[in-house]
Design an enzyme around this catalytic site. Sequence first.
Site, PDB file in Angstrom:
ATOM      1  N   TYR A  96       2.594  -7.048 -15.814  1.00  0.00           N
ATOM      2  CA  TYR A  96       3.599  -8.060 -16.160  1.00  0.00           C
ATOM      3  C   TYR A  96       3.582  -9.222 -15.168  1.00  0.00           C
ATOM      4  O   TYR A  96       3.557  -9.007 -13.951  1.00  0.00           O
ATOM      5  CB  TYR A  96       4.996  -7.450 -16.152  1.00  0.00           C
ATOM      6  N   MET A 130       8.311  -0.157 -16.831  1.00  0.00           N
ATOM      7  CA  MET A 130       9.324   0.884 -17.030  1.00  0.00           C
ATOM      8  C   MET A 130       8.702   2.277 -17.081  1.00  0.00           C
ATOM      9  O   MET A 130       9.225   3.227 -16.499  1.00  0.00           O
ATOM     10  CB  MET A 130      10.105   0.617 -18.324  1.00  0.00           C
ATOM     11  N   ARG A 158      35.182   1.927   6.949  1.00  0.00           N
ATOM     12  CA  ARG A 158      35.009   2.094   5.503  1.00  0.00           C
ATOM     13  C   ARG A 158      36.107   3.023   4.994  1.00  0.00           C
ATOM     14  O   ARG A 158      36.859   2.674   4.111  1.00  0.00           O
ATOM     15  CB  ARG A 158      33.608   2.661   5.225  1.00  0.00           C
ATOM     16  N   LYS A 217      25.764  15.920  -2.573  1.00  0.00           N
ATOM     17  CA  LYS A 217      26.267  14.841  -3.436  1.00  0.00           C
ATOM     18  C   LYS A 217      25.107  14.115  -4.108  1.00  0.00           C
ATOM     19  O   LYS A 217      23.945  14.313  -3.737  1.00  0.00           O
ATOM     20  CB  LYS A 217      27.086  13.873  -2.582  1.00  0.00           C
TER      21      LYS A 217
HETATM   22  C1  LIG Z   1      26.479  11.745   2.875  1.00  0.00           C
HETATM   23  C2  LIG Z   1      27.287  12.079   4.062  1.00  0.00           C
HETATM   24  C3  LIG Z   1      26.722  12.812   5.124  1.00  0.00           C
HETATM   25  C4  LIG Z   1      25.256  13.146   5.184  1.00  0.00           C
HETATM   26  O1  LIG Z   1      24.523  12.017   5.640  1.00  0.00           O
HETATM   27  P1  LIG Z   1      22.928  12.071   5.846  1.00  0.00           P
HETATM   28  O2  LIG Z   1      22.601  10.807   6.528  1.00  0.00           O
HETATM   29  O3  LIG Z   1      22.346  12.162   4.479  1.00  0.00           O
HETATM   30  O4  LIG Z   1      22.671  13.292   6.652  1.00  0.00           O
HETATM   31  C5  LIG Z   1      27.563  13.218   6.132  1.00  0.00           C
HETATM   32  N1  LIG Z   1      28.877  12.882   6.130  1.00  0.00           N
HETATM   33  C6  LIG Z   1      29.437  12.151   5.145  1.00  0.00           C
HETATM   34  C7  LIG Z   1      30.883  11.797   5.213  1.00  0.00           C
HETATM   35  C8  LIG Z   1      28.661  11.719   4.093  1.00  0.00           C
HETATM   36  O5  LIG Z   1      29.212  10.989   3.121  1.00  0.00           O
END
Ligand SMILES: *Cc1c(COP(=O)(O)O)cnc(C)c1O
Length: 381
Positions: free
Chosen positions: A277, A325, A152, A56
Amino acid sequence: MSVTCGCRHRNSSPCTGTTTDVPRRTFARINIRHLQHNLQRVRDVAPASRIMACVKANGYGHGLLAVARALQPLVDGLAVATLEEAQALRDAGLSGRVLLLEGVHAEDDWKTASRLGLDVAITDSVQLEWLRAVALETPVQCWLKLDTGMHRLGVMPGELAGILETLHETAGATANVTLMTHFASADNENPAAATAQLARFLSCSEALALPLSSANSAAILSLPDSHLDWVRPGYMLYGGSPFAHVSAADCGLLPVMDFHSQVISVRDVAAGERVGYGGRWTATRPTRIATVAAGYGDGYPRHAPDGTPVLVSGKAAPLAGTVSMDMLTVDVTDLEHCRPGDPVILWGEGLPVDTIAHAAQTIGYELLAAMPARTPREISH
Ligand SMILES: *Cc1c(COP(=O)(O)O)cnc(C)c1O
């Protein structure tokens, strides 16, 4: 060639986008061999589990297709957060299992998920209502997520039996359901919390004889009892440490991204002069300042404080002044012969992204996931 995707593929199979040949000396080199090494770490640590590799957020910023192509032959599935990411994998011809971790956000999304042949998490009972309302040509393999304490996503333990019964009667779902949960403690600071979540997960699933999945990177490395049928590694695949006080190297991981830039100007400033800056940094001695061609527009965190290490020609020198930037400034007084053109590493081999993240009061996950499209990815096999 024209630019469409912002990635340069010097040594790799072509991506869906094309690229210009305009040289850019600020880029992220993606070391596929290190990705494979880190995957092997997962296999060694969790030899009995299938692997759902998380790609992802554009493959944690490394480039979705490059990492997906490298990982797919070696894993049992790829996990994404959005339908767009899943679509991109299918468009690229990747036909293996792809899990939509958050599940669908509207009834029609079930049609898209079914058409794409995805595995889909059910993380809220409303998604099951949508699934029952929609007519699908092909039923979907569902992963039912249980809320064991993160609060969550996921159905509550008390709802589990009823939801499973409904799911088994739902035409849009295949019979083989996997049960999953997710840990709230991202590191091993509080092992009791993850252990309690795992105990709840195991007691809820005890009588069900379903495949189980709970472990993210931190749990893969620190909680062997959590490995179960499927592990879901993310950050560790990219060579980051999920722990605040254990380095990636000590976890046996190698950095996949080397963030490269170069010095474009070097100047002497007198003691008492301010740099950058807001004049945040003041020279306390006659100082040589090197200006580097990367800034927050390229993915370097603007919140990095003075003193954050930068590798100039392989040697650490302190950041001096607010990150701009497109540029940042480094105190190279103690380095010999710093010149325009000198190579710079902002993180990667020799300088863990976790070190930079810690200095900038964030986590390496954020720095990697936030790598912008402007920074070309160079894939190295
Ligand atoms: C992103 C995610 C993972 C992986 O987590 P890491 O800490 O990057 O290994 C596993 N399970 C779910 C549901 C996630 O959203």
